[in-house]
Write a protein that holds these residues in place. Structure first.
Motif, mmCIF file in Angstrom:
data_model
loop_
_atom_site.group_PDB
_atom_site.id
_atom_site.type_symbol
_atom_site.label_atom_id
_atom_site.label_comp_id
_atom_site.label_asym_id
_atom_site.label_seq_id
_atom_site.Cartn_x
_atom_site.Cartn_y
_atom_site.Cartn_z
ATOM 1 N N ALA A 19 0.828 -1.205 0.000
ATOM 2 C CA ALA A 19 0.000 0.000 0.000
ATOM 3 C C ALA A 19 0.863 1.256 0.000
ATOM 4 N N TRP A 20 1.959 1.232 0.772
ATOM 5 C CA TRP A 20 2.863 2.379 0.843
ATOM 6 C C TRP A 20 3.594 2.594 -0.477
ATOM 7 N N LEU A 21 4.161 1.537 -1.025
ATOM 8 C CA LEU A 21 5.054 1.670 -2.174
ATOM 9 C C LEU A 21 4.342 1.589 -3.520
ATOM 10 N N LEU A 22 3.249 0.833 -3.584
ATOM 11 C CA LEU A 22 2.557 0.629 -4.853
ATOM 12 C C LEU A 22 1.208 1.331 -4.912
ATOM 13 N N GLY A 23 0.759 1.839 -3.750
ATOM 14 C CA GLY A 23 -0.497 2.574 -3.737
ATOM 15 C C GLY A 23 -1.733 1.728 -3.555
ATOM 16 N N ARG A 24 -1.570 0.424 -3.362
ATOM 17 C CA ARG A 24 -2.722 -0.454 -3.116
ATOM 18 C C ARG A 24 -2.284 -1.651 -2.288
ATOM 19 N N PRO A 25 -3.124 -2.106 -1.375
ATOM 20 C CA PRO A 25 -2.755 -3.194 -0.457
ATOM 21 C C PRO A 25 -2.845 -4.576 -1.108
ATOM 22 N N ILE A 26 -1.907 -4.862 -1.983
ATOM 23 C CA ILE A 26 -1.904 -6.141 -2.700
ATOM 24 C C ILE A 26 -1.430 -7.250 -1.761
ATOM 25 N N LYS A 27 -2.079 -8.386 -1.829
ATOM 26 C CA LYS A 27 -1.638 -9.535 -1.048
ATOM 27 C C LYS A 27 -0.454 -10.171 -1.756
ATOM 28 N N LEU A 28 0.678 -10.225 -1.072
ATOM 29 C CA LEU A 28 1.911 -10.741 -1.659
ATOM 30 C C LEU A 28 2.394 -11.964 -0.901
ATOM 31 N N THR A 29 3.165 -12.784 -1.572
ATOM 32 C CA THR A 29 3.792 -13.942 -0.935
ATOM 33 C C THR A 29 5.292 -13.895 -1.176
ATOM 34 N N LYS A 30 6.022 -14.534 -0.295
ATOM 35 C CA LYS A 30 7.482 -14.516 -0.373
ATOM 36 C C LYS A 30 7.977 -15.245 -1.618
ATOM 37 N N LEU A 31 8.931 -14.628 -2.287
ATOM 38 C CA LEU A 31 9.613 -15.249 -3.409
ATOM 39 C C LEU A 31 11.045 -15.521 -2.985
ATOM 40 N N SER A 32 11.416 -16.780 -2.924
ATOM 41 C CA SER A 32 12.757 -17.131 -2.459
ATOM 42 C C SER A 32 13.795 -16.851 -3.546
ATOM 43 N N PRO A 33 14.957 -16.296 -3.173
ATOM 44 C CA PRO A 33 16.030 -16.086 -4.155
ATOM 45 C C PRO A 33 16.460 -17.382 -4.831
ATOM 46 N N THR A 34 16.233 -18.513 -4.157
ATOM 47 C CA THR A 34 16.633 -19.797 -4.756
ATOM 48 C C THR A 34 15.773 -20.146 -5.966
ATOM 49 N N GLU A 35 14.635 -19.461 -6.129
ATOM 50 C CA GLU A 35 13.806 -19.695 -7.308
ATOM 51 C C GLU A 35 14.372 -19.023 -8.544
ATOM 52 N N LEU A 36 15.351 -18.140 -8.345
ATOM 53 C CA LEU A 36 16.002 -17.513 -9.483
ATOM 54 C C LEU A 36 17.072 -18.458 -10.007
ATOM 55 N N SER A 37 17.490 -18.232 -11.228
ATOM 56 C CA SER A 37 18.328 -19.230 -11.898
ATOM 57 C C SER A 37 19.772 -19.250 -11.440
ATOM 58 N N LEU A 38 20.240 -18.154 -10.803
ATOM 59 C CA LEU A 38 21.639 -18.080 -10.383
ATOM 60 C C LEU A 38 21.719 -17.821 -8.889
ATOM 61 N N GLU A 39 22.883 -18.022 -8.330
ATOM 62 C CA GLU A 39 23.099 -17.719 -6.913
ATOM 63 C C GLU A 39 22.943 -16.227 -6.671
#
Length: 260
Positions: A19-39
Motif C-alpha cells: 500500500a505504501w510503495l505501490l499505492g494499493r494493499p496487494i496480497k503478496l507472498t514470499k519469493l525465495s532467491p533460490t527460485e532464481l536461476s543463479l546464486e
C-alpha cells in the motif's frame, strides 16, 4: 540484525508495504532467491514478494552502497528470466540519513543499457502513512521529523492500540532497534516497555543469534557480540547479564570499550 528485521516486517505485513510503495494493499507472498536461476549476490539483504502479475523487490540500506545500481539490474534480469510476464517494482530504502550522493542514485548505466529503480530516503518521507499502518510503525521514527523523541512517543501510543500482544511485542522490539539509529537506548527504554519486547520473536532471534555466534566463535565471544542488540532493546546492564548468564562486570567492561 537490520536485514532480518526488514525481512520480518516486509514479509509479515506485506499488504502495508504494498500500500505504501505501490499505492494499493496487494496480497503478496514470499519469493525465495533460490527460485532464481543463479546464486543471489546478497540474499541476506534481498526481499522479494510476488503476486500473480508483479514482483516487489526491496533493499533496505543503512549505508550507501556503490554496487547498488548493478545489483538492481542483476536482479531485474534474473526475475525476468524466471517470470518474463510479471511487472517488477524495485525500491532501495535508506534508513540512515546521509549526504552521500549515492543515496540519490536511482539508475545504472552500462554502455547503452540503462536500468532505473526507485530510491527512498526515509528521513524525507512524511510520517502520516507510517503511523497509520502497523507494519510501518517501526520505521516511523526514521521519517521526516525535527524531534525523533516526540515521533517515538507517537509510535508508542499507536503500538499500545494494537490488541494482539504478540504483534505488539514484535513491532515494539523492531521499533526499539530502528529507534537506536537516532536515539540512545536509555531514552528508548523510558518510552517503550522492554518487558513486552521480551515476548517477541525479534527478541528471541537476537538471543538465538548470540548462541549461533557462540558456536562459531566461542561461547563467551558470541554472547558479548549480542550485547549491543540487547541494549538497543533498552535492557539494563543487569538485565543483559542475567539474560546472557554472564558477569555484570564483564558486560560493563564490554559496553565501556564500545563507547571509547
Amino acid at each position: 540484525m537490520f536485514d532480518n528485521l526488514c525481512k520480518f516486517l516486509a514479509e509479515s505485513f506485506s499488504e502495508d508495504y504494498a500500500a505504501w510503495l505501490l499505492g494499493r494493499p496487494i496480497k503478496l507472498t514470499k519469493l525465495s532467491p533460490t527460485e532464481l536461476s543463479l546464486e543471489p549476490i546478497r540474499a541476506d539483504s534481498l526481499i522479494l514478494e510476488q503476486s500473480e502479475d508483479l514482483v516487489l523487490h526491496l533493499e533496505f540500506q543503512t549505508e550507501p552502497d556503490p554496487t547498488m545500481g548493478f545489483r538492481m539490474l542483476d536482479y531485474r534480469v534474473r526475475v525476468y528470466r524466471r517470470f518474463p510476464q510479471k511487472t517488477m517494482h524495485q525500491f532501495v530504502i535508506y534508513l540512515k540519513r546521509s549526504k552521500n550522493d549515492l543515496v540519490y542514485q536511482d539508475s545504472f548505466q552500462m554502455g547503452e543499457t540503462v536500468h532505473r529503480y526507485q530510491a527512498i530516503r526515509l528521513w524525507e518521507q512524511p510520517s502520516e502513512v507510517f503511523l497509520q499502518s502497523p507494519g510501518l510503525l517501526p520505521l516511523a521514527v526514521l521519517t521526516q521529523t525535527s524531534d525523533p523523541t516526540l515521533k517515538l512517543r507517537e509510535v508508542a501510543t499507536a503500538l499500545e492500540q494494537i490488541e494482539d500482544n504478540r504483534v505488539k511485542a514484535n513491532l515494539m522490539a523492531a521499533t526499539s532497534v530502528f529507534g537506536g539509529i537516532l536515539l540512545a537506548p536509555e531514552l528508548i527504554k523510558t518510552i517503550l516497555r522492554s518487558e513486552i519486547m521480551k515476548e517477541s520473536a525479534v527478541y528471541q532471534e537476537i538471543l538465538e543469534e548470540g548462541e549461533q555466534r557462540g558456536l562459531l566463535k566461542g561461547k563467551l565471544e558470541g554472547k558479548l557480540e549480542t550485547i549491543p542488540l540487547l541494549k538497543k532493546l533498552g535492557l539494563t546492564i543487569a538485565e543483559i547479564a542475567k539474560e546472557l548468564d554472564i558477569d555484570v562486570e564483564l558486560v560493563n567492561k564490554f559496553v565501556a570499550n564500545q563507547n571509547n
